[in-house]
Design an enzyme around this catalytic site. Sequence first.
Site, PDB file in Angstrom:
ATOM      1  N   SER A   1      -4.585 -43.206  14.192  1.00 26.81           N
ATOM      2  CA  SER A   1      -4.137 -43.781  15.456  1.00 26.81           C
ATOM      3  C   SER A   1      -2.632 -44.085  15.385  1.00 26.81           C
ATOM      4  CB  SER A   1      -4.970 -45.013  15.795  1.00 26.81           C
ATOM      5  OG  SER A   1      -4.752 -45.420  17.119  1.00 26.81           O
TER       6      SER A   1
ATOM      7  N   ASP B   1     -11.833 -38.745  22.976  1.00 28.12           N
ATOM      8  CA  ASP B   1     -10.681 -39.640  22.826  1.00 28.12           C
ATOM      9  C   ASP B   1      -9.695 -39.378  23.963  1.00 28.12           C
ATOM     10  OD1 ASP B   1      -8.501 -41.154  22.021  1.00 28.12           O
ATOM     11  OD2 ASP B   1      -8.340 -40.229  20.043  1.00 28.12           O
TER      12      ASP B   1
ATOM     13  N   HIS C   1     -12.243 -42.254  20.084  1.00 28.64           N
ATOM     14  CA  HIS C   1     -11.129 -42.734  19.280  1.00 28.64           C
ATOM     15  C   HIS C   1     -11.645 -43.683  18.190  1.00 28.64           C
ATOM     16  CE1 HIS C   1      -6.818 -43.393  18.695  1.00 28.64           C
ATOM     17  NE2 HIS C   1      -7.094 -44.666  18.476  1.00 28.64           N
TER      18      HIS C   1
END
Length: 308
Positions: free
Chosen positions: A153, A251, A281
């Site tokens: 991320s 995501d 995600h």
Amino acid sequence: MPLHPDIAKALAAMPAPPPGPLDPVAMRAAEEAHVPPVAERLPLHAVEDATARTAAGEVPVRIYTPADAAAYGLLVYFHGGAFFLGSLETHDHVARSLAKETGLRVISVGYRRAPEHAFPAGLQDCYGVVRWAAEQGGSLAWDGTTLAVAGDSSGGTFAAAVAAMAYDDGFDRISHQVMYYPSLDLDLDVDRYPSLRENAVGYGLETAGLKPFNAFYLGSGADPADPLVSPIKRADLAGLPPALIVTGEYDPMRDEGELYGRRLEEAGVAARVSRYPGAGHGFVQHFSWIPDYHRAFEETAAFLRGAS
């Protein structure tokens, strides 16, 4: 395929977020409260906390040694958390799995976070630790070959930015870059990528949450037009290290990661983009206990070994 049933079940059981603005201190405390005790974590040959003395200052790191050996390849890992969450503790299990599956000595970086620390403090910490790892190669028993950077991320943002900083500085020791569902474009216009609309609601991280979650970082001086903030905005990607980019089918940030992989390939960089079906995600952090998603660590190991 549909959202993985175990992920769907976990999302259905999650409580609604509290009303009002995000509270970094409370959110960090909630994250830390879910960290298992050391006795319940994946055992390795050695795990030790240390301090990296870098050009950016002293940076806390945690060093994971998978087995006893004379020398090791190194992997410097940057945890995710929208630049204001995450820590050495909350992502300890990710670093342990990386060490076990890759056989590399993993150095996890406790970088400074927003909003208490303005941009580019956290990025400078990450880059500084990579330089420190190369300079301290003897004490780390570095084998002088593999020196990878990896992140999930926002940690993937840092991995991409650090690779670019190293290239621009003429520091050519980074051998690989690994990004798990990276945030590579902080221009959060919802029409920029189809996945921002296709995966906007119902998959964990929601598109409407991107602006408030990134506000602490952007409010600290990070300009979305800056390629060190939004690595996809770098005009020339030639010369960067080989890359593995892992994305999740559901995501919102899927498309920017996959576009970055295509742009790397167009620039002559060896790049592999691997989309994980049924995943949203954060699946490496939150759902790597599911065999389908633990495979991301195995794929990382194969990539770092140079396997096709």
